[in-house]
Design a protein around this motif. Structure first.
Motif, PDB file in Angstrom:
ATOM      1  N   ASP A  17      26.884  13.972  -6.728  1.00 59.96           N
ATOM      2  CA  ASP A  17      26.569  12.575  -6.411  1.00 59.96           C
ATOM      3  C   ASP A  17      27.568  11.997  -5.411  1.00 59.96           C
ATOM      4  O   ASP A  17      27.190  11.286  -4.470  1.00 59.96           O
ATOM      5  CB  ASP A  17      26.585  11.714  -7.680  1.00 59.96           C
ATOM      6  N   HIS A  18      28.847  12.279  -5.620  1.00 58.22           N
ATOM      7  CA  HIS A  18      29.881  11.720  -4.747  1.00 58.22           C
ATOM      8  C   HIS A  18      29.699  12.160  -3.304  1.00 58.22           C
ATOM      9  O   HIS A  18      29.822  11.358  -2.374  1.00 58.22           O
ATOM     10  CB  HIS A  18      31.269  12.122  -5.260  1.00 58.22           C
ATOM     11  N   ILE A  19      29.402  13.440  -3.082  1.00 61.29           N
ATOM     12  CA  ILE A  19      29.173  13.925  -1.713  1.00 61.29           C
ATOM     13  C   ILE A  19      27.973  13.210  -1.110  1.00 61.29           C
ATOM     14  O   ILE A  19      28.030  12.702   0.021  1.00 61.29           O
ATOM     15  CB  ILE A  19      28.950  15.446  -1.695  1.00 61.29           C
ATOM     16  N   ARG A  20      26.865  13.187  -1.865  1.00 60.70           N
ATOM     17  CA  ARG A  20      25.634  12.579  -1.340  1.00 60.70           C
ATOM     18  C   ARG A  20      25.849  11.103  -1.007  1.00 60.70           C
ATOM     19  O   ARG A  20      25.481  10.646   0.087  1.00 60.70           O
ATOM     20  CB  ARG A  20      24.506  12.715  -2.374  1.00 60.70           C
ATOM     21  N   ILE A  21      26.466  10.365  -1.910  1.00 61.85           N
ATOM     22  CA  ILE A  21      26.657   8.933  -1.695  1.00 61.85           C
ATOM     23  C   ILE A  21      27.572   8.667  -0.509  1.00 61.85           C
ATOM     24  O   ILE A  21      27.298   7.803   0.325  1.00 61.85           O
ATOM     25  CB  ILE A  21      27.201   8.282  -2.984  1.00 61.85           C
ATOM     26  N   CYS A  22      28.668   9.419  -0.418  1.00 65.26           N
ATOM     27  CA  CYS A  22      29.609   9.207   0.689  1.00 65.26           C
ATOM     28  C   CYS A  22      28.964   9.493   2.045  1.00 65.26           C
ATOM     29  O   CYS A  22      29.279   8.840   3.048  1.00 65.26           O
ATOM     30  CB  CYS A  22      30.856  10.074   0.500  1.00 65.26           C
ATOM     31  N   LEU A  23      28.039  10.457   2.076  1.00 68.60           N
ATOM     32  CA  LEU A  23      27.404  10.816   3.339  1.00 68.60           C
ATOM     33  C   LEU A  23      26.200   9.933   3.674  1.00 68.60           C
ATOM     34  O   LEU A  23      25.882   9.751   4.854  1.00 68.60           O
ATOM     35  CB  LEU A  23      26.959  12.288   3.303  1.00 68.60           C
ATOM     36  N   GLU A  24      25.559   9.378   2.660  1.00 74.54           N
ATOM     37  CA  GLU A  24      24.283   8.691   2.904  1.00 74.54           C
ATOM     38  C   GLU A  24      24.337   7.180   2.733  1.00 74.54           C
ATOM     39  O   GLU A  24      23.496   6.468   3.300  1.00 74.54           O
ATOM     40  CB  GLU A  24      23.211   9.254   1.956  1.00 74.54           C
ATOM     41  N   GLU A  25      25.293   6.671   1.984  1.00 71.07           N
ATOM     42  CA  GLU A  25      25.331   5.234   1.697  1.00 71.07           C
ATOM     43  C   GLU A  25      26.526   4.569   2.393  1.00 71.07           C
ATOM     44  O   GLU A  25      27.496   5.226   2.752  1.00 71.07           O
ATOM     45  CB  GLU A  25      25.420   4.994   0.183  1.00 71.07           C
ATOM     46  N   ASP A  26      26.439   3.250   2.546  1.00 71.65           N
ATOM     47  CA  ASP A  26      27.560   2.485   3.106  1.00 71.65           C
ATOM     48  C   ASP A  26      28.530   2.165   1.974  1.00 71.65           C
ATOM     49  O   ASP A  26      28.313   1.226   1.206  1.00 71.65           O
ATOM     50  CB  ASP A  26      27.053   1.197   3.759  1.00 71.65           C
TER      51      ASP A  26
END
Length: 349
Positions: A17-26
């Motif tokens: 989740d952390h990787i995905r959120i850091c790459l996809e969300e502000d």
């Protein structure tokens, strides 16, 4: 019998989740900055240098670095993380820069994913930092677990990351920080490698740094505010409205990186000091060094590059080195030591 498996699965899912959120969300801070915009280098139009004269190498914790750069702790524990860590490690080896990995708690809970952190085979000569959450010392972790994560990485030092705000917001976060300083002190006295205290984006104050140094911590990574907000990251993972609200309320909480550097240096002139938190380019790195840091860590820029390709990571390293070198050249300083003592960086009133 199922509890450890369930816990390790939760930890592994959190890493993904952390990787995905850091790459996809502000999830960047918006209201608070790293504080470096309050400073400006004095330009020297006559540097009296040949660029070949410039040497940005340094030594940190007794190990030579080709540049004052740290690929800050980010990830591990998943297939994607293994690819990212390999790319980062191979570039770190090529440019002789330091590297940390993400929290290795998942590797303790689920040993079969330990290889996603084991980058020494890609970076045989690099300064490598293992990583565990300090608060785990209050959750049945101790010397054995710390030695295990160091062994997995064949690490030169152990980072204990300290993240009270993140734990407050994180679903099922570990929030018992009572008596932790004493446990850190006892651990430092037993570890065969140096222990580094690191925040995760909210900063370490001079008062807390002083206590950590007295406890035996060998180095401080300030990890100040101004970059990725882990309150925002955890709000994206919220399981209820309260967690989501907390993450948004505290999105810009913390001490700016520049303030952490200057205040810690004022009370601890010689402690090995890492500047991280919202650094985005080599000009930030040079400013942090001029303020008193020894090396500077970047996470988000390296994560974005590593998610693309090893070539993108190498290109980023090249740019950062060129930017640092340009600062030295245009301030008339041949070495990092000269830059730090030149008075070239001035606070803008």
């Amino acid at each position: 019998m199922n509890a450890p498996t369930n816990i390790s699965a939760q930890t592994q899912n959190r890493k993904a989740d952390h990787i995905r959120i850091c790459l996809e969300e502000d999830v960047q801070c918006h209201q608070i900055t790293n504080g470096l915009e309050r400073y400006r280098f004095t330009h020297s139009c006559l540097p009296e240098l040949n660029p070949d004269d410039i040497d940005i190498s340094t030594t940190f914790l007794g190990k030579h670095l080709g540049a004052p750069l740290l690929i800050s702790s980010m990830t591990g524990g998943t297939e994607q993380a293994a690819i990212i860590n390999q790319r980062l490690a191979e570039v770190a080896q090529h440019y002789k820069i330091a590297m940390g990995v993400g929290s290795q708690r998942v590797a303790v809970e689920k040993p079969q994913v330990a290889d996603t952190f084991a980058v020494r085979k890609y970076a045989p000569d690099v300064l490598l930092f293992a990583n565990l959450g300090a608060v785990q010392l209050n959750y049945k972790y101790g010397l054995d677990e710390c030695l295990r994560v160091v062994d997995i990485l064949e690490a030169d030092a152990l980072i204990l990351h300290i993240n009270p705000l993140q734990e407050c917001i994180q679903p099922k976060g570990d929030t018992n920080f009572r008596g932790l300083l004493d446990k850190i002190s006892k651990l430092c006295g037993k570890m065969p490698v140096p222990v580094i205290a690191k925040e995760v984006g909210n900063g370490i104050s001079a008062a807390i740094a002083e206590k950590l140094i007295a406890a035996g911590v060998a180095a401080i990574d300030v990890a100040g505010a101004g970059g990725t907000s882990w309150a925002k990251v955890e709000s994206e993972r919220a399981e209820n409205p309260l967690q989501r609200r907390l993450g948004r309320t505290f999105a810009d909480w913390g001490l700016p990186t520049a303030e952490c550097i200057t205040t810690i240096r004022a009370i601890a002139p010689y402690v090995p000091l890492i500047a991280s938190g919202g650094l985005r380019h080599g000009l930030d790195v040079a400013a942090a060094i001029a303020l008193g840091a020894d090396i500077a860590g970047l996470a988000m820029p390296f994560l974005q590059a590593a998610a693309t390709s090893e070539t993108a990571v190498a290109e980023l390293a090249e740019v950062l080195i060129a930017e640092i070198t340009t600062v030295l050249f245009c301030t008339g300083n041949a070495t990092l030591y000269q830059l730090k003592h030149s008075g070239s960086l001035q606070r803008i009133e």
